[in-house]
Design an enzyme around this catalytic site. Structure first.
Site, PDB file in Angstrom:
ATOM      1  N   ASN A  71       0.741  -1.063  -0.066  1.00  0.00           N
ATOM      2  CA  ASN A  71      -0.112   0.201  -0.235  1.00  0.00           C
ATOM      3  C   ASN A  71       1.091   1.343   0.132  1.00  0.00           C
ATOM      4  OD1 ASN A  71      -2.111   1.603   0.061  1.00  0.00           O
ATOM      5  ND2 ASN A  71      -3.148   0.945   2.175  1.00  0.00           N
ATOM      6  N   HIS A 116      -8.443   4.022   8.266  1.00  0.00           N
ATOM      7  CA  HIS A 116      -9.219   2.678   7.739  1.00  0.00           C
ATOM      8  C   HIS A 116     -10.616   2.442   8.188  1.00  0.00           C
ATOM      9  CE1 HIS A 116      -5.059   1.324   6.568  1.00  0.00           C
ATOM     10  NE2 HIS A 116      -5.760   0.667   5.908  1.00  0.00           N
TER      11      HIS A 116
END
Length: 488
Positions: A310, A341
């Site tokens: 990521n 998140h």
């Protein structure tokens, strides 16, 4: 029958029933494939040499909003409302306040807010090299802003890119001034023809196909939830439990490989993502790539895993939090990552555990690695041992991220007697930890440290666990990032 619960279009419900996948997942994949075809059309018929930047902005924005409407239905209004409110804040309140935490809504909005703040309110001597490079010197128009945040290439799965890179692409300047893959300097391409992304796109689509096949066949046979199965815990020996932990988390990764690689391919197909040429003159299409699979699977340190997983989110965390935090930047960065998140407790358990693992791994490396690099045999032994430890530590850390809920997460950790937590804390208590340059709180001291390392590269800020190593097209070398070359 697959689930029909969705706020988006149900046009593909028969396909969802046929493949036995939820309708929202089918919508996502089909829209991404449509975006891939649209990207080829965009590069071919709306090339910057044939079409104005205004038309390219309008088409990219409208296609992006259509894809959002198809996938999310009326929830797509969230994209417009969120982006619109943020733009109004930037216009009405002013650029000098755009570093306010209220702007932390999405990666693109917060990134652009900081980039405008750096470019229009801060002095150049106050900025790090990467901040100076990314700084935006004028307020974007409303069309440019919506095109950046809602374009069809990245509205569903990203990846994040800087505003300057996106505008450079839209205006057709990305092939005229590019970064050299070797030294990171901006260079003219010396009369070379505009590179074609076809090979890069084909390779990435092949990776997508393999990842999707692995996910649909093998991943379902190795559920992460089986790690907390009572019968499995009661009857399996520890070697079997350790092995299954690693294999089950390995099997959980292909869905991320598929989504991120497809998103990268879509951008490349549109002509976005060209970074420059390597030393062999080969075009590199990894400007906004989000992962490096070989480096992930062969990681020999926690940091190396994070550096290659990521990637654009890691860069975002580094730019908006780590570089700007004056107190415990590593901890603040992990907490921000958890908040970004979502609200599931598993996210917080994963990222708080990640703090311990990262700091402990850093302490172990600084205290012991130099003993094992004196001979190739010792170095090989060191690499094998650290690979095994890293893969188990990463798997142990991210189990709550997959399980999401608090009870099964604690069930897993208690079944392992919190052993890696305890080991990590003991390492931090017993081993000396070298003071990093990030311990100095003044921006001037940080800049002084950077200038001592290199005039052309960015300081790693105390071996930042979110630093991004150099991208290179040769996978046997360390890869160089778009705006910084960071060393552990």
């Amino acid at each position: 029958m697959a689930t029909t619960s969705t706020t988006g279009s149900t046009l593909l419900q028969p396909l969802s029933n046929a493949v036995q996948l939820p309708i929202d997942q089918v919508n996502f994949v089909v829209c991404q494939l449509f975006a891939l075809l649209a990207a080829v059309w965009f590069r071919t018929y709306l090339h910057s040499s044939k079409t104005s930047s205004f038309i390219r902005h309008v088409v990219a924005t409208l296609l992006g909003l259509y894809l959002a409407l198809f996938c999310f239905g009326w929830y797509a209004l969230h994209f417009l409302v969120q982006s619109g409110i943020s733009y109004c804040i930037m216009i009405i309140i002013g650029v000098e306040t755009m570093h306010n935490p209220m702007m932390i809504i999405t990666q693109k909005i917060t990134s652009l807010a900081y980039e405008i703040h750096d470019g229009m309110f801060r002095k150049d001597e106050e900025l790090t090299p990467s901040q100076r490079d990314l700084a935006v010197r004028r307020m974007p128009s409303l069309l440019e802003y919506f095109s950046y945040t809602c374009n069809f290439m990245g509205i569903l799965a990203g990846p994040l890119c800087s505003y300057k890179d996106y505008i450079t692409f839209i205006e057709g300047r990305s092939y005229h001034v590019t970064q050299s893959a070797e030294n990171g300097k901006e260079e003219l391409p010396c009369g070379q023809a505009e590179p074609s992304p076809n090979m890069a796109v084909t390779q990435k689509l092949l990776v997508c196909g393999l990842s999707l096949f692995f996910h649909l066949t093998v991943s379902n046979m190795l559920p992460v939830e089986y790690n907390i199965d009572e019968h499995f815990q009661a009857t399996s020996l520890w070697p079997a439990r350790v092995l299954y932990l690693y294999v089950s988390l390995l099997a959980a990764r292909p869905k991320y490989y598929f989504a991120w690689t497809l998103a990268d391919a879509i951008n490349n197909a549109a002509g976005f993502g060209f970074r420059g040429y390597d030393k062999n003159g080969e075009a590199c299409w990894d400007l906004i790539s989000n992962l490096r699979i070989q480096q992930i699977e062969m990681s020999t340190s926690f940091k190396m895993f994070l550096d290659n997983w990521n990637i654009q989110t890691a860069l975002w965390l580094k730019r908006v939090c780590y570089e700007r935090a004056t107190l415990s930047p590593t901890i603040q960065t992990f907490i921000l990552s958890a908040i970004w998140h979502g609200v599931y407790p598993g996210y917080y358990l994963t990222f708080l555990t990640g703090v311990v693992m990262t700091l402990a791994a850093r302490a172990m490396r600084s205290n012991f690695r130099h003993y094992f690099i004196k001979s190739p045999q010792l170095k090989l032994l060191y690499d094998i041992v650290t690979w095994m430890v890293t893969q188990i530590a990463v798997s142990y850390t991210v189990v709550p991220f997959v399980l999401l809920s608090i009870k099964p997460s604690f069930t897993f950790y208690s079944s392992w007697y919190y052993c890696l937590h305890i080991i990590g804390i003991l390492v931090l208590l017993l081993l000396p930890v070298k003071r990093t340059q990030r311990g100095k709180t003044t921006r001037e001291n940080v800049q002084l440290s950077q200038s001592k390392r290199s005039d052309e590269t960015e300081n790693s800020l105390g071996q930042n666990s979110f630093s991004i190593t150099n991208y290179v097209c040769n996978q046997n070398q360390e890869l160089a990032s778009r705006h910084s070359s960071l060393k552990q």
